[in-house]
Design an enzyme around this catalytic site. Structure first.
Site, PDB file in Angstrom:
ATOM      1  N   GLU A 147      -2.158   1.626   3.260  1.00 30.95           N
ATOM      2  CA  GLU A 147      -0.804   1.200   2.872  1.00 30.95           C
ATOM      3  C   GLU A 147       0.283   1.970   3.615  1.00 30.95           C
ATOM      4  O   GLU A 147       1.360   1.433   3.884  1.00 30.95           O
ATOM      5  CB  GLU A 147      -0.605   1.357   1.357  1.00 30.95           C
ATOM      6  CG  GLU A 147      -1.343   0.314   0.523  1.00 30.95           C
ATOM      7  CD  GLU A 147      -2.762   0.736   0.168  1.00 30.95           C
ATOM      8  OE1 GLU A 147      -3.229   1.770   0.700  1.00 30.95           O
ATOM      9  OE2 GLU A 147      -3.406   0.036  -0.635  1.00 30.95           O
TER      10      GLU A 147
ATOM     11  N   LYS B 129       1.571  -7.806 -13.069  1.00 25.02           N
ATOM     12  CA  LYS B 129       0.731  -8.964 -12.762  1.00 25.02           C
ATOM     13  C   LYS B 129       1.024 -10.166 -13.657  1.00 25.02           C
ATOM     14  O   LYS B 129       1.020 -11.311 -13.197  1.00 25.02           O
ATOM     15  CB  LYS B 129      -0.746  -8.551 -12.888  1.00 25.02           C
ATOM     16  CG  LYS B 129      -1.697  -9.546 -12.260  1.00 25.02           C
ATOM     17  CD  LYS B 129      -3.115  -8.993 -12.220  1.00 25.02           C
ATOM     18  CE  LYS B 129      -4.048  -9.986 -11.545  1.00 25.02           C
ATOM     19  NZ  LYS B 129      -5.438  -9.477 -11.482  1.00 25.02           N
TER      20      LYS B 129
ATOM     21  N   MET C 145       3.290  21.685  18.614  1.00 23.64           N
ATOM     22  CA  MET C 145       4.571  22.189  18.109  1.00 23.64           C
ATOM     23  C   MET C 145       4.347  23.281  17.070  1.00 23.64           C
ATOM     24  O   MET C 145       5.081  24.259  17.017  1.00 23.64           O
ATOM     25  CB  MET C 145       5.396  21.035  17.526  1.00 23.64           C
ATOM     26  CG  MET C 145       6.830  21.407  17.228  1.00 23.64           C
ATOM     27  SD  MET C 145       7.717  22.002  18.682  1.00 23.64           S
ATOM     28  CE  MET C 145       8.536  20.518  19.245  1.00 23.64           C
TER      29      MET C 145
ATOM     30  N   PHE D  50      -6.143   1.041 -15.509  1.00 21.62           N
ATOM     31  CA  PHE D  50      -6.763   1.181 -14.195  1.00 21.62           C
ATOM     32  C   PHE D  50      -5.734   0.873 -13.100  1.00 21.62           C
ATOM     33  O   PHE D  50      -5.046  -0.131 -13.159  1.00 21.62           O
ATOM     34  CB  PHE D  50      -7.964   0.238 -14.072  1.00 21.62           C
ATOM     35  CG  PHE D  50      -8.608   0.293 -12.708  1.00 21.62           C
ATOM     36  CD1 PHE D  50      -9.211   1.463 -12.259  1.00 21.62           C
ATOM     37  CD2 PHE D  50      -8.583  -0.810 -11.868  1.00 21.62           C
ATOM     38  CE1 PHE D  50      -9.789   1.525 -11.002  1.00 21.62           C
ATOM     39  CE2 PHE D  50      -9.160  -0.760 -10.614  1.00 21.62           C
ATOM     40  CZ  PHE D  50      -9.771   0.410 -10.176  1.00 21.62           C
ATOM     41  N   GLN D  51      -5.665   1.730 -12.138  1.00 20.21           N
ATOM     42  CA  GLN D  51      -4.707   1.622 -11.032  1.00 20.21           C
ATOM     43  C   GLN D  51      -3.267   1.503 -11.510  1.00 20.21           C
ATOM     44  O   GLN D  51      -2.447   0.834 -10.897  1.00 20.21           O
ATOM     45  CB  GLN D  51      -5.075   0.461 -10.086  1.00 20.21           C
ATOM     46  CG  GLN D  51      -6.383   0.730  -9.347  1.00 20.21           C
ATOM     47  CD  GLN D  51      -6.578  -0.145  -8.125  1.00 20.21           C
ATOM     48  OE1 GLN D  51      -6.130  -1.283  -8.091  1.00 20.21           O
ATOM     49  NE2 GLN D  51      -7.259   0.389  -7.112  1.00 20.21           N
TER      50      GLN D  51
END
Lengths: 591, 190
Positions: free
Chosen positions: A52, A164, A485, A114-115
């Site tokens: 993502e 949802k 760096m 969940f999630q």
């Protein structure tokens, strides 16, 4: 236009009504209804990323290279949390991003489902605004508002979190409002600059003996018209012009008045001109700490004019004498018009002697490096890449580190929106997905990610995305086997104790490219460089180009932390002892 | 974000640059929607600003507008930053620095009031003394038994502080305060 449809259908409709043609995303349980609509429609292309964060940076690359908002779609929980880095990145660099996240059904919110995560809570500080949509009848209105907020005023990322059950529910769709700025009840940023202030600016500029234009990403965000006006202003006034990392390309690097980038790794002439100026015109920049160095010694004898669309940028780190709140394009339009109509003239004699001084600084040749016939110098690699790609429509993205600074120093940008880099947040792993986003928007262009061997591994999985969608992005890796760096800072600050900055066990980038279905190159000799770059350009596939460069080269010139613009460490003075003593005890605590 | 909240640009914009710490009272008009208070508080904690007092309630029901009153401390530059940072939050309609407004009108401070409920437990001389002092401070007794009083007291923060300090040796057991509510003096509204 209103009609009945499901929340998921509304998402697609709203995106289309907002003129979106591409979204970057990754499916999951909480966005399944939206994905079910995506596959049943045409006109909206979905680019499936491999992580993502990649979707976020790809949307940023799309946005930065087109001037349009980037759109990302991810699922709840880990989908949303993986997006946080990209959102923060877009926040700091003012990139318009609309991120739609799925959420668990409303009746499960707060149950540790969940999630589930508190997406609006987590993303509150890293977005310009965010919304949790609890009612299907709000979906279209909020999405349209989201586009308005992301793109108006100082642009930035927004999140719309849609549970949802709201995606499944049926409600009434409303089309976009014709004039969202007038319709919004509280968010109406000022775009037009105050006329009296602009007249005063013209007067201050006309009386300047040692002026400078200091420009930033705000000019590019304002659009091509603003960049055109900036060029006009520079040529009208003859003022020297420098830019931040984010503003490169607004004024062409081949332009007469160009001093190069300023700041920590800016040129000597840019920083000295800033330090000694009497009138500074800051246009769409924000006096970031990489730019100012020590603020109490920042351009000590200057009057400062600050043009910015965000009032909170005024007097945040540096006090200015004349703030002008407004969109850069609008303000410059007025400024140029007033300058012309009042036949304002600059002090020619003063300008001549100012440029004489600047030429002396320029003669110091602060970007010089020792050429080498056996080993590829990283600066040389960028110079060759530039020479062999400058006649094409080329978009350059970068990761973060030495390679990024070398790219900024040695690649000449002539046009805005061609340079995609993570300036504010400094996100390693930005460049490859950003190049993918740019390539999606410009299929015929050459999109090169100038990378380091460490950074590229942070989002290397996006090679798979590039292969799947036939996006022939070129990853030009300056491979020195170090996190260069960080190592440079260890040399400056920590007695050359190189704690965990050498990357052992790097992958074989050529084989890695092949494993993904792309093409790999490896170049170790300066003599082979040009041929290989030309071959890379000719390949119509994603490329990993393993350019082995001098391992211990460092990036100069540099303003060490806690020092002023006139205390630069120049390449020919940067011996081991100078490096070890460059930063005072006080400067060590700075970043 | 409103244009009227932006000071007119002028070369004398920052005539009075000072590094002294000042206390200011800000009034913030916001949409009363979920999360709006979190946005405001998150801004203060995220950017390291101080909150001395914070009061919030819906003040215009039909428009769903809430008024947040914040007392904060910082240098004038920081307070100016706070005002602009608050102002760029999307659900914020208007930010007003009441302290600056009062100064411009040649007033000492904006009108500020706080309400406190103060529970004092005791008997004998201490109980009588508490009652006498409550009277002197124009506190009202709103609950009592033979063993305790609950005073309701309204006033400026300094008065409430003083009352609480005095009640301490007289059997103070509990205090609940509302935080500061403030408006500008005079006819002019926000």
């Amino acid at each position: 236009m209103t009609r009945e449809m499901t929340g998921a259908e509304m998402v697609i409709q709203a995106l289309k009504d907002q003129g979106v043609d591409t979204i970057f995303g990754y499916p999951g349980g909480a966005v399944l209804p939206i994905y079910d609509e995506i596959i049943q429609q045409e006109g909206l292309e979905h680019i499936l990323v491999r992580h993502e964060q990649g979707a976020g940076h790809a949307a940023e690359g799309y946005a930065r290279s087109t001037g349009k908002p980037g759109v990302a779609l991810v699922t709840s929980g880990p989908g949303a949390t993986n997006m946080v880095t990209a959102l923060t990145d877009a926040m700091l660099d003012s990139i318009p991003l609309v991120c739609i996240t799925g959420q668990v059904p409303t009746h499960l919110i707060g149950n540790d489902a969940f999630q589930e995560c508190d997406t609006v809570g987590i993303t509150r500080p890293c977005t310009k605004h965010n919304w949790l949509v609890r009612d299907v009848d709000d979906v279209s209105r909020i999405l349209h508002e989201a586009f308005y907020v992301a793109t108006s005023g100082r642009p930035g990322p927004v999140v719309v979190d849609i549970p949802k059950d709201v995606q499944f529910a049926t409600g009434t769709y409303q089309g976009p409002t014709p004039n969202p700025a007038a319709a919004h009840k509280s968010y109406r940023p000022q775009v037009k600059g105050d006329a009296a202030g602009i007249r005063q600016a013209v007067e201050m500029m006309a009386n300047a003996k040692k002026p400078i234009l200091y420009t930033g990403g705000g000019v590019i965000n304002s659009g091509p018209q603003a960049c055109q006006l900036l060029r006009e202003l520079a040529s009208l006034t003859g003022f020297p012009i420098t830019s931040t990392l984010m503003g490169l390309g607004a004024y062409p690097a081949s332009g007469e008045n160009w001093l190069g980038m300023l700041g920590m790794h800016g040129t000597y002439e840019a920083n000295m001109t800033m330090h000694d100026c009497d009138v500074m015109v800051c246009i769409g920049a924000r006096f970031d700490d990489r730019i100012t160095g020590r603020t109490d010694a920042f351009a000590p004898n200057s009057k400062k004019i600050h043009i910015d669309i965000d009032p909170s940028s005024i007097n945040k780190t540096v006090n200015v004498d004349l703030p002008i709140i407004g969109d850069v394009g609008h303000v410059l339009e007025d400024l140029v018009r007033i300058w012309r109509s009042s036949s304002t003239k600059v002090d020619k004699a003063a300008m001549k002697s100012w440029w004489g001084q600047i030429e002396k600084w320029r003669a110091r040749n602060s970007l010089a490096y020792k050429p080498n016939n056996d080993v590829i110098m990283p600066q040389h690699a960028i110079q060759r890449l530039y020479e062999l790609t400058k006649h094409r429509k080329t978009f350059i993205s970068t990761e973060v580190g030495q390679h990024q600074m070398w790219a900024a120093q040695f690649y000449g940008f002539e046009e805005p929106n061609r340079w995609l880099t993570s300036g504010g947040l400094g996100t390693m792993g930005y460049g490859l997905p950003a190049a993918i986003g740019a390539q999606v928007a410009h299929r015929d262009a050459l999109c090169v990610d100038i990378a380091g061997d460490a950074s590229i591994l942070m989002n290397i999985q996006e090679m798979s995305t590039a292969v799947q969608f036939g996006l022939p992005v070129k990853v030009f890796i300056l491979n020195n086997q170090y996190m260069g760096m960080v190592r440079q800072w260890q040399q400056l600050l920590h007695g050359n104790r190189l704690s965990h900055t050498y990357t052992d066990s790097l992958p074989d980038f050529v084989k890695l490219a092949e494993a993904y279905g792309g093409v790999g190159f490896r170049v170790e000799k300066p003599g082979d460089l040009d041929g290989a770059i030309e071959e890379m350009i000719a390949v119509d596939k994603p490329v990993l180009f393993d350019c082995r460069v001098a391992n211990l080269a460092n990036c100069f010139p540099m303003i060490p932390s806690g020092k002023a613009h006139n205390e630069m460490l120049l390449p020919d003075e940067a011996n081991d002892e100078a490096i070890a003593n460059a930063i005072s005890a006080e400067g060590k605590s700075l970043v | 974000m409103n244009a009227q909240n932006i000071d007119a640009p002028s070369a004398y914009f920052l005539a009075e640059v000072s590094d002294e710490i000042e206390t200011h009272t800000l009034s913030v008009l916001v949409d009363n929607e979920p999360g709006v208070l979190a946005r405001v508080i998150g801004l203060f904690s995220g950017r390291g600003y101080n909150i001395d007092s914070l009061t919030v309630s819906e003040t215009e029901h039909e428009k769903h507008l809430s008024r947040i009153t914040i007392v904060t401390t910082g240098t004038p530059m920081i307070i100016e930053q706070i005002r602009h940072q608050l102002d760029r939050l999307v659900p914020v309609h208007r930010v007003t620095d009441l302290t600056v407004r009062a100064r411009r009108a040649n007033q000492d401070k904006p009108l500020e009031r706080e309400l406190a409920l103060v529970k004092v437990v005791g008997d004998g001389e201490k109980r009588l003394e508490a009652l006498r002092l409550g009277d002197a401070f124009r506190a009202t007794v709103i609950d009592a038994t033979t063993g305790h009083f609950v005073f309701e007291i309204t006033g400026r923060t300094s008065k409430i502080e003083q009352f609480i300090a005095i009640m301490k040796p007289l059997g103070l057991v509990e205090v609940s305060r509302t935080g500061v509510a403030a408006v500008q003096r005079g006819e002019e509204g926000l």
